[in-house]
Scaffold this motif. Structure first.
Motif, short mmCIF file in Angstrom:
data_model
loop_
_atom_site.label_atom_id
_atom_site.label_comp_id
_atom_site.label_asym_id
_atom_site.label_seq_id
_atom_site.Cartn_x
_atom_site.Cartn_y
_atom_site.Cartn_z
N GLY A 186 -21.59 2.08 16.19
CA GLY A 186 -22.52 1.56 17.18
C GLY A 186 -22.74 0.07 17.04
N ILE A 187 -23.99 -0.31 16.80
CA ILE A 187 -24.33 -1.72 16.63
C ILE A 187 -23.96 -2.25 15.25
N GLY A 188 -23.49 -1.36 14.38
CA GLY A 188 -23.18 -1.75 13.00
C GLY A 188 -22.30 -2.98 12.87
N PRO A 189 -21.11 -3.00 13.49
CA PRO A 189 -20.23 -4.15 13.32
C PRO A 189 -20.87 -5.48 13.74
N SER A 190 -21.64 -5.48 14.83
CA SER A 190 -22.20 -6.75 15.31
C SER A 190 -23.28 -7.28 14.36
N ILE A 191 -24.16 -6.41 13.88
CA ILE A 191 -25.23 -6.90 12.99
C ILE A 191 -24.68 -7.18 11.59
N MET A 192 -23.69 -6.41 11.16
CA MET A 192 -23.11 -6.65 9.84
C MET A 192 -22.32 -7.95 9.82
N ASP A 193 -21.64 -8.27 10.92
CA ASP A 193 -20.91 -9.54 10.99
C ASP A 193 -21.87 -10.71 10.80
N GLN A 194 -23.04 -10.64 11.43
CA GLN A 194 -24.01 -11.73 11.28
C GLN A 194 -24.57 -11.77 9.86
N ALA A 195 -24.85 -10.61 9.30
CA ALA A 195 -25.38 -10.58 7.94
C ALA A 195 -24.40 -11.17 6.94
N VAL A 196 -23.12 -10.85 7.10
CA VAL A 196 -22.09 -11.38 6.20
C VAL A 196 -21.99 -12.89 6.33
N LYS A 197 -22.00 -13.40 7.56
CA LYS A 197 -21.95 -14.85 7.78
C LYS A 197 -23.13 -15.55 7.11
N ILE A 198 -24.29 -14.95 7.24
CA ILE A 198 -25.51 -15.56 6.67
C ILE A 198 -25.46 -15.54 5.15
N ILE A 199 -25.04 -14.42 4.57
CA ILE A 199 -24.95 -14.33 3.10
C ILE A 199 -23.91 -15.31 2.58
N ASP A 200 -22.79 -15.42 3.28
CA ASP A 200 -21.76 -16.39 2.86
C ASP A 200 -22.30 -17.82 2.93
N ALA A 201 -23.11 -18.11 3.96
CA ALA A 201 -23.65 -19.46 4.12
C ALA A 201 -24.73 -19.78 3.07
N SER A 202 -25.27 -18.73 2.42
CA SER A 202 -26.32 -18.95 1.43
C SER A 202 -25.80 -19.52 0.12
N GLY A 203 -24.48 -19.48 -0.07
CA GLY A 203 -23.88 -19.96 -1.30
C GLY A 203 -23.61 -18.88 -2.32
N ALA A 204 -24.00 -17.64 -2.01
CA ALA A 204 -23.72 -16.53 -2.92
C ALA A 204 -22.21 -16.30 -3.01
N LYS A 205 -21.75 -15.97 -4.19
CA LYS A 205 -20.31 -15.77 -4.42
C LYS A 205 -19.97 -14.29 -4.26
N ILE A 206 -19.65 -13.93 -3.02
CA ILE A 206 -19.35 -12.53 -2.70
C ILE A 206 -17.92 -12.41 -2.20
N HIS A 207 -17.18 -11.46 -2.77
CA HIS A 207 -15.88 -11.08 -2.22
C HIS A 207 -16.05 -9.75 -1.51
N TRP A 208 -15.90 -9.76 -0.20
CA TRP A 208 -16.10 -8.56 0.61
C TRP A 208 -14.82 -7.73 0.68
N GLU A 209 -14.96 -6.46 0.35
CA GLU A 209 -13.83 -5.53 0.44
C GLU A 209 -14.16 -4.52 1.53
N GLU A 210 -13.60 -4.73 2.72
CA GLU A 210 -14.00 -3.92 3.87
C GLU A 210 -13.43 -2.50 3.77
N ALA A 211 -14.27 -1.53 4.13
CA ALA A 211 -13.88 -0.12 4.08
C ALA A 211 -14.49 0.60 5.28
N ASP A 212 -13.98 1.80 5.56
CA ASP A 212 -14.40 2.55 6.75
C ASP A 212 -15.24 3.76 6.37
#
Length: 336
Positions: free
Chosen positions: A11-37
């Motif tokens: 549903g709305i998951g991909p759209s809100i998660m995309d924004q959350a990931v962008k924001i967390i990446d912009a915060s300077g946190a060192k995250i390597h995202w491993e996408e799964a289904d």
């Protein structure tokens, strides 16, 4: 670098998660995202709502960041969320509800954390029919001393670590004298180990009334599985709804962070979904990973954007009514 399993959801998951990931990446946190289904999208793609590759990713990383998943009602897979909690023994469900400047509600000074036992009780899934006609069904509520002790101990440790003053245990021991009685008895034993934290106990139905009449009396609330599910939605209503409430599922060596609302298929792909809940789940994840500076940056920026009310989704301000993507960018800009 922190390796995190990223499940965008349905549903709305991909759209809100995309924004959350962008924001967390912009915060300077060192995250390597491993996408799964996972969820209906995974079922349509792989024929199963939880592919082996997804479980293998969580097995490796021990931290997952998850969007809302669709679970069929009364048929099919019981609950993906329940299965993940059981598999990784994510026994503590933590849902903070705090008032937001810029969000109009009946109260303006709510700050309650619900700590819910996540693996036992009526949600243990031990149910069956008693007759061949399927006209009588039975569910078994399982409460153990071990499960009760570790969730109450978690609540007291949470209170101490976060400068909280009081823990309230909610129960129905006046009627369910064995299961709820065991939970209350164990809670009292654990409370004795924490003399610096005030301890209180309330019957669940009275708790609901008091939360509506005088919610300021509550601080940290700990309870069994189904009661916690109900109370966390009640506290969400006090501060503006599920679109503002994050959730953390914590185990001894694994954790899963998520928004607690549904997948809202009726507004999927319309760019109007509020990303606040999943962003705040990301803040909880960053704190769990000891990325406290990044967590504070995201939280402060989000609070600023919501308080201003100019670049928020329609549910927060119908007069502003910008898209999910515009709100996400506003939060990134506020961090800068």
């Amino acid at each position: 670098m922190h390796n995190v399993t990223l499940i965008k959801g349905d549903g709305i998951g991909p759209s809100i998660m995309d924004q959350a990931v962008k924001i967390i990446d912009a915060s300077g946190a060192k995250i390597h995202w491993e996408e799964a289904d996972a969820g209906m999208a995974a079922f349509n793609k792989f024929g199963t709502p939880i592919p082996d590759a997804t479980l293998e990713s969580i097995d490796r990383n021990r931290v997952a960041f998850k969007g809302p998943l669709t679970t069929a009602v009364s048929e099919g897979f019981r609950s993906i969320n329940v299965e993940l909690r059981k598999k990784y023994d994510l026994y503590a469900n933590v849902r903070p509800a705090k008032s937001w400047a810029g969000v109009q509600t009946r109260y303006s000074d709510i700050d309650i954390v619900i700590v819910r036992e996540n693996t036992e009780g009526l949600y243990a899934g031990l149910e069956h029919y008693l007759t061949s006609k399927r006209d009588i069904a039975e569910s078994l509520a399982v409460v153990t001393r071990h499960g009760s002790e570790r969730i109450v101990d978690y609540a007291f440790k949470y209170a101490r670590d976060n400068n909280r003053k009081k823990v309230t245990v909610c129960h129905k021991a006046n009627i369910l004298k064995y299961t709820q009685g065991l939970f209350l008895e164990t809670a009292k034993e654990v409370a004795a180990r924490y003399p610096d934290i005030e301890f209180d106990s309330k019957i669940i139905d009275a708790t609901c009334m008091h939360m509506v009449m005088n919610p300021q009396q509550f601080d940290v609330v700990v309870t069994t599985n189904m009661f916690g599910d109900i109370l966390s939605d009640l506290t969400a209503g006090l501060v503006g709804g599920l679109g503002l409430i994050p959730g953390a599922n914590i185990g001894a060596d694994a954790a899963l962070f998520e928004a607690v609302h549904g997948s809202a298929p009726d507004i999927a792909d319309k760019n109007i979904a509020n990303p606040t809940a999943v962003i705040m789940a990301g803040v909880m994840m960053l704190d769990h990973l000891h990325e406290h500076e990044a967590a504070n940056k995201v939280k402060t920026a989000l609070e600023k954007v919501i308080a201003e009310g100019k670049y928020v989704t329609p549910d927060l301000n119908s007069n502003a009514g910008v898209g999910t993507d515009v709100m996400g960018q506003a939060i990134i800009d506020a961090m800068a």
